[in-house]
Enzyme design. Structure first.
Site, short mmCIF file in Angstrom:
data_model
loop_
_atom_site.label_atom_id
_atom_site.label_comp_id
_atom_site.label_asym_id
_atom_site.label_seq_id
_atom_site.Cartn_x
_atom_site.Cartn_y
_atom_site.Cartn_z
N LYS A 19 0.85 -1.20 0.00
CA LYS A 19 0.00 0.00 0.00
C LYS A 19 0.88 1.25 0.00
O LYS A 19 1.91 1.28 0.68
CB LYS A 19 -0.90 -0.04 1.24
N SER B 241 -9.81 -0.98 7.10
CA SER B 241 -9.25 -0.76 5.76
C SER B 241 -8.52 -1.95 5.14
O SER B 241 -8.18 -1.89 3.97
CB SER B 241 -8.32 0.46 5.78
N SER C 211 -9.75 1.46 2.93
CA SER C 211 -8.90 2.26 2.09
C SER C 211 -7.85 1.45 1.33
O SER C 211 -7.28 1.95 0.38
CB SER C 211 -8.19 3.32 2.92
#
Lengths: 97, 478
Positions: free
Chosen positions: B79, B178, B154
């Site tokens: 990420k 997330s 997310s």
């Protein structure tokens, strides 16, 4: 219960948060932050008398020896700056005075 | 031998170590898959193809000279809020455009030391603030199962990349769900480890008392393999725990016989989609059939977790994001005649942050401000204590708590972007684990009538990830 959030309140928060919001953003956030605060109000009815706050789930002191370690080098620290004076080892910003 | 995108990371590492497969061939196969899939998915902010191939070739050249590393030659996506030395890291924010970290996050160092190859940085909601990966300066990521729907957020890019076969495993971060919510929306296993289990050093901070890094994978075994590598104490993160890291892979096949699974029926009964409820009940029945016992538990304050979360998380975020000021890194607004330092700060931040980030900074600033601190922030911290006590009491009667991961399967792109509260409510079942610090997992639990993946979530005792992984494993069809 606090009074409803006004546009002037939102402008003041933006100043504290260092955000130069546009007039449109001020209007939008006045409405949306008002809605969100209205929603989170629900917890204010809970009885929390004598309940200790949790700021962190690991409520313990963390200690370590105070040792000198090699820090990030000055050129590395300055490499991402939008404006810098590497020869002087300084970040550059607009005039303060 | 060509690499199949469906083979497990564990198998890949073993085959590369023994010479049955070449790291470079596997790396090329995944890069080719990215080349084909990425235009329609948009999972990556950056693909480090040359860097990845160079590492893969080096692994092939050195093969057989050392012990087999656990992730030898395994491509992984990270990420874009985790620092990668020499590789741009943006948190999908305009304010960090062009930022190249001078160091790597501890998790990245550990992955690379274990032989993994970081193949790229994945798209996300800006600074991890969102539940759909629509709040990104790099554009929207689409769900590989249905391109009109969100992959969740997310960590939507990390989930979509794995679901589309572009990488076998990935890392996400989880502040309120997330990792678990995108795992559920994309049909994957996702783990939010115990707070302190994984170092946060080099993770761009959103809400420091809630953030944890964890894996996304097709199987519980691959999730365990990655967690094993990234877990453990790090002197550079004072909140990382010295608790011993158990052997997750050794525990993965121990099953659920005798496991007491607590179900908070009153809480789960609220507004859950019918297919999700059905999948949830089916998963519980399968666990019961495998020897687990289903018990009723009450989490009386769980219904207040969303308001508590949005007060605590935004307060911490308003403080953490104060560092983005246009001085040391990232975007700086172009100077206008007569501008001083304050104007530079204010305009840099207005230009650099997206709407959701500004909304949360504003909310956090407000709840921490004089006159409102006690009414909002302190109150939220007290209710956080009540929520922790709820779970402590539940764990007197059970070993894990089960809930659906999300109230619905993946929603449509654009469906909730104009209504922050509706977006926040998609995290109703996941935020509890962050507020309490407890570990939680989302495991695939079947499909909806529209063939959309559905996830089931288990929350465990502190540092008991092993039980969660074994329970997730027991749902997988061999």
């Amino acid at each position: 219960m606090p009074t409803a959030l006004t546009r002037a309140d939102v402008a003041r928060i933006a100043e504290l948060a260092r955000l130069d919001l546009t007039p449109e953003e001020l209007d939008l956030f006045t409405r949306q932050l008002g809605d969100i605060l209205g929603y989170v109000e629900q917890i204010r009815d809970l009885d929390t008398t004598g309940v200790a706050p949790t700021s962190h789930v690991l409520n313990r002191p963390v200690e370590r020896p105070d040792l000198v370690v090699t820090p990030l080098s000055r050129p590395d620290a300055l490499a991402n700056a939008p404006d810098a004076a590497p020869e002087a080892g300084l970040f550059k910003v607009p005039r303060v005075l | 031998m060509a690499a199949s995108p469906v083979q497990t990371a564990r198998r890949m590492a073993v085959d590369i170590a023994t010479g049955a497969q070449s790291a470079a061939e596997i790396c090329r196969a995944f890069l080719e898959r990215i080349h084909v899939e990425e235009p329609r998915i948009g999972a990556f902010n950056l693909v480090a193809d040359e860097r990845a191939l160079a590492r893969a070739r080096a692994i092939d050249a050195e093969r057989g000279r050392g012990p087999g590393l656990p992730l030898l030659g395994v491509p992984i996506a990270v990420k874009d809020n985790m620092c990668t030395a020499g590789v741009p890291t943006t948190a999908s924010s305009r304010i960090l455009r062009g930022f190249v970290p001078p160091y790597s996050a501890t998790v990245v160092e550990r992955l690379e030391s274990a032989g993994a190859i970081v193949i790229g940085k994945t798209n996300m909601d800006e600074f991890a603030m969102g539940s759909s990966t629509e709040n990104s300066a790099h554009g929207t990521t689409r769900n590989p199962r249905d391109l009109t729907r969100t992959p969740g957020g997310s960590s939507g890019g990390s989930a979509a990349a794995v679901a589309a076969g572009m990488v076998p495993v990935s890392l996400g971060s989880d502040t309120g769900g997330s990792i678990r919510q995108p795992a559920a929306f994309c049909g994957l296993v996702g783990v939010k480890p115990t707070y302190g289990r994984v170092s946060r050093y080099g993770l761009l901070a959103f809400a420091s008392s809630l953030d944890q890094i964890g894996p996304l994978a097709h199987t519980a075994e691959d999730a365990a393999l990655v967690l094993q590598v990234i877990a453990g104490h790090d002197p550079r993160d004072a909140t990382s725990s010295s608790e011993t890291v158990p052997d997750y892979l050794a525990a993965i096949d121990r099953g659920v016989a005798g496991l007491r699974i607590g179900v908070p029926r009153a809480f789960v009964g609220n507004g859950v989609d019918r297919d999700v409820q059905q999948a949830f009940d089916d998963a519980l029945a399968r666990w019961e059939g495998a020897g687990a016992r289903i018990v009723d538990v009450a989490l009386p304050h769980a219904g207040h977790a969303i308001p508590v979360y949005y007060l605590v998380a935004t307060a911490e975020a308003s403080s953490n994001l104060a560092r983005y000021d246009g001085v040391r890194y990232g975007h700086r607004a172009v100077s206008r005649q007569g501008d001083g330092l304050q104007q530079m700060y204010d305009r840099t931040r207005d230009e650099g942050f997206g709407a959701e980030v500004k909304r949360r900074i504003m909310l956090g600033t407000y709840v921490l401000s004089a006159g409102y601190y006690d009414a909002y922030y302190l109150k939220a911290q007290q209710v956080r204590t009540l929520l922790r006590q709820d779970y402590e009491q539940a764990f007197d009667q059970c070993d894990v708590v089960a809930m659906p991961t999300t109230p619905t399967p993946a929603f449509k792109l654009g469906e909730k972007t104009d209504d922050p509260i509706q977006m926040y409510l998609s995290d109703v079942f996941t935020v509890g684990a962050n507020l309490t610090g407890l570990p939680a997992i989302s495991a695939p639990a079947g499909l909806s009538a529209d063939s959309l993946p559905i996830g089931i979530q288990l929350t465990g005792r502190m540092f008991d990830e092993a039980t969660l992984l074994a329970a997730a494993r027991s749902l997988e069809v061999d």
